[in-house]
Design an enzyme around this catalytic site. Sequence first.
Site, PDB file in Angstrom:
ATOM      1  N   ASP A 153      -9.020  10.265   5.538  1.00  0.00           N
ATOM      2  CA  ASP A 153      -7.861  10.261   4.650  1.00  0.00           C
ATOM      3  C   ASP A 153      -8.232   9.736   3.265  1.00  0.00           C
ATOM      4  O   ASP A 153      -7.571   8.882   2.705  1.00  0.00           O
ATOM      5  CB  ASP A 153      -6.740   9.421   5.263  1.00  0.00           C
ATOM      6  CG  ASP A 153      -5.390   9.729   4.617  1.00  0.00           C
ATOM      7  OD1 ASP A 153      -5.274  10.800   3.973  1.00  0.00           O
ATOM      8  OD2 ASP A 153      -4.468   8.912   4.743  1.00  0.00           O
TER       9      ASP A 153
ATOM     10  N   GLY B 264       3.530  -0.407  -1.452  1.00  0.00           N
ATOM     11  CA  GLY B 264       3.485   1.003  -1.098  1.00  0.00           C
ATOM     12  C   GLY B 264       3.705   1.171   0.380  1.00  0.00           C
ATOM     13  O   GLY B 264       3.892   0.211   1.130  1.00  0.00           O
TER      14      GLY B 264
END
Length: 814
Positions: free
Chosen positions: A620, A502
């Site tokens: 986050d 990713g």
Amino acid sequence: MITIFFFFFIIITPSTSSDTLTTTRILTTNQTLFSQNQTFILGFFRASNTNYYLGIWYNNIIPQTIVWVANRDNPIDNSKGYLKMGHNTGNFLLLNSSGNPAWSSNQTNAKNPILKLLDTGNLVLQDSSDKTDENSNYLWQSFDYPTDALLPGMKMGWNLDTRTDKYLTSWKVTGEDPSSGDYTMKIDYHGLPEGFIRRNQTIIYRTGPWNGVRFSGVPNMKDDTNDLKYNFTYDDHAVWFSFSLTNPSLLSRIVLNSDGEYQRYMWIQGRWNKFSYAPAHECDYYRECGSYGVCDSNASPVCSCMHGFSPENREAWNLRDGSDGCARNTGLDCPNDRFLHLQNMKLPETTRVFVNKSMRLDECEGLCKRNCSCTAYANIDIRDGGSGCVMWIGQLVDMIVFPTNGQDLYVRLAAADIESSSSNKNHTVVQGVGITLSVLVLVLGLVALCYIRKKRQQRSRGLMNEVVSSSGRNMDDLELPLFDFDTLTMATNNFSQDNKLGEGGFGSVYKGTLIEGQEIAVKRLSEDSGQGIEEFKNEVKLIAKLQHRNLVRLLGCCIEKDEKMLVYEYMENRSLDSILFDKSRRALLDWERRFNIIYGIARGLLYLHQDSRFRIIHRDLKTSNILLDNDMNPKISDFGMARIFEKDQTQAKTLRIVGTYGYMSPEYAMDGNFSIKSDVFSFGVMALEIITGKKNKEFYSDNDELNLLGNVWRHWQEGTALTLIDPSIGNSYTESEVVKCIHIGLLCVQERAEDRPTISSVVLMLSSEAPSMPKPKNPGFSVRQNHPNTRLFSSTQDESWSVNQVSTTIFDPR
Ligand SMILES: *[C@@H]1O[C@H](CO)[C@@H](O)[C@H](O)[C@H]1NC(C)=O
Ligand SMILES: *[C@@H]1O[C@H](CO)[C@@H](O)[C@H](O)[C@H]1NC(C)=O
Ligand SMILES: *[C@@H]1O[C@H](CO)[C@@H](O)[C@H](O)[C@H]1NC(C)=O
Ligand SMILES: *[C@@H]1O[C@H](CO)[C@@H](O)[C@H](O)[C@H]1NC(C)=O
Ligand SMILES: *[C@@H]1O[C@H](CO)[C@@H](O)[C@H](O)[C@H]1NC(C)=O
Ligand SMILES: *[C@@H]1O[C@H](CO)[C@@H](O)[C@H](O)[C@H]1NC(C)=O
Ligand SMILES: *[C@@H]1O[C@H](CO)[C@@H](O)[C@H](O)[C@H]1NC(C)=O
Ligand SMILES: *[C@@H]1O[C@H](CO)[C@@H](O)[C@H](O)[C@H]1NC(C)=O
């Protein structure tokens, strides 16, 4: 017989709401006594085995909560039993229908006794001329004969003059069968007193000695509420523990349940809320890590040997059975031995120790040093800088290391072993066997030691400087394996596209396999990540210090040729979003797993917010940053945007808003204000996503204006929240638990930060069976078209939160 009829005649007339039973009355199975202000009731109750028991319970509390039972092991088998005054004996008898005593108060000297139920829940026998309730010289009192519950003011422990012991014995089945169960909770007065839970004769749990503030093994004891005061008294005549409520309108009780769990409950808003319990985790089980082993519930595996010791039985130890404990690496050499200082410990078992309450620590050290059989010493009382001396002779067993609120312990070690530890003196003394094992594999042949030097850095931006500015002073040099660039290139097949897992805001993540076969995840920071070497090193230092089973573990780093890489443990099941939002895989997550994931994320976040050495705001949190191991245990990852707060700092403001749309709280997205409550918001969004299987940003219902939060809110108000549950969960869920989780999710996403709970309340609510929770108010960002700040989310932003949910950086125009 005649007398009985005579009494029957009398009792029908007087009111049954009296608090007193005199010699002229009896109490039949359908009568009760109320304490003066109606807090408690004395009467007969029927257990599930249909027998009758005489007991005390709270008035006006449903379900009936019984706090004391007279004849628990000698029930009356029909409704014709009654409580009465014995002839000429001055004691009260509980008789069955044939007039045989099932229980007796055994008091014989009273002239004119009465039995009275006090508002404390104490049933007392006193002389009728004695009118005070304050009198502690009762002829008899139920507080001296506890069953499974400790009420405020009730003492558990020893009268050393009479050698009598008061302790709790569980019910056979809590709530169903009051007869004596297998579990007891007792104070042991030997050595330095401490509490034990036993099953039959086997010790299950040890509280640790009282240190003036709390039991050494219960680090959160003082923290949980200000409404409560504990008292532990320990002198030549008595050793006992009790608690009291500073606010008399509260109700609280401690119970030993039929599973051997000690629990403290508070009655709040119509429910019993479980405030604390033990054993709470693996480490709490007695001797989990054997002698000289130390248990750390945030480590994996939990057992480690103290510095200077190695596993006694390495085979069992590698199989994660630490109960054989550890042995010294170097034998003692008495006059030359030194002491290793361990911090934040649950003190080892203290039933066979030397104790002097007036000695200072330095005197204690001197004494221990001179006596060659002394293996360790510590202060008894931690208040006012510490006082008293406890000295262990022989093995040290049943120790835990806590993140905070533990005690200092000084352990005797051969001088040679101390010297080898001085390089990481302040760092946790415990040498992790599990860590050593996994890391050892890497270290062999491949890895050199990477000493990251402490260096101050001027403030620029991002996480790393915060570490230095807030805590740099205390940070020690840290050892972390340094991988070389070629090793990682080889492991990741030259950072091939196939190995790419990713891409995040700060670079790409690759899967790798080391030569030994160990799988790793390599985060390769892009050159324009904005991180300098020093910042990077500081991030590494920070993450290396964060150790919790719900945080992803850092294995090492690489700094070479302008490359900066972080090496993490590889997570089999990748990220939560890759399963949760995947049609073919989402059914892997049944309700139990989903709950476990929600709870695990909350635990990890609690560690970041409260329990680690710093206060860390992640900034986050989102499902793609939650990784899942083989057993689907969640681990929070990606600290690239995290910020460190001073312990007492609660809020900060930034001009550089980073985060991911859909998870950002309104005050942060709009004004750049972030706090622990903005993480709580993101947590709430994730919780609701996990329950519903829908992404917050993507979800539009028929009328196209509500996102997930708005939709959940609407259903909540309409009482149809349960219809939102992800259909792939199937039917194996508990409605009340799902509703509780939705409720908690909604509390977390409330628009106003100050309305949102802290993550510690969230953990508490999640772990309580029926917590009392406020009503949620409307969530932030629920109605899209009214979104006051759409301007902020420009098209570039849209792009970045598409596909793989890359974190975005939004520069506030102001
Ligand atoms: C107790 O209940 C039984 C039956 O319900 C009744 O016959 C009896 O009179 C009651 N006794 C008293 C003292 O109220
Ligand atoms: C009353 O108790 C005695 C002694 O425990 C017992 O022998 C007797 O059977 C009991 N009577 C009834 C009716 O339960
Ligand atoms: C009363 O005495 C009997 C016989 O000594 C004993 O079994 C019982 O436990 C005693 N009851 C109480 C409440 O102390
Ligand atoms: C009942 O009595 C207890 C003990 O005297 C006192 O602490 C408590 O406040 C009283 N409760 C009420 C509701 O009056
Ligand atoms: C504890 O002792 C009781 C009675 O002796 C026995 O029935 C029970 O099985 C024992 N429980 C355990 C767990 O050993
Ligand atoms: C504990 O209780 C004793 C006796 O009731 C009392 O003297 C002492 O002050 C109490 N200690 C604390 C800390 O409340
Ligand atoms: C405890 O230590 C003090 C101070 O060193 C000493 O005076 C006292 O005699 C000691 N008491 C005992 C019982 O050893
Ligand atoms: C060491 O201390 C223990 C406990 O006080 C005592 O029993 C023992 O005799 C002492 N040994 C020596 C050599 O002083």
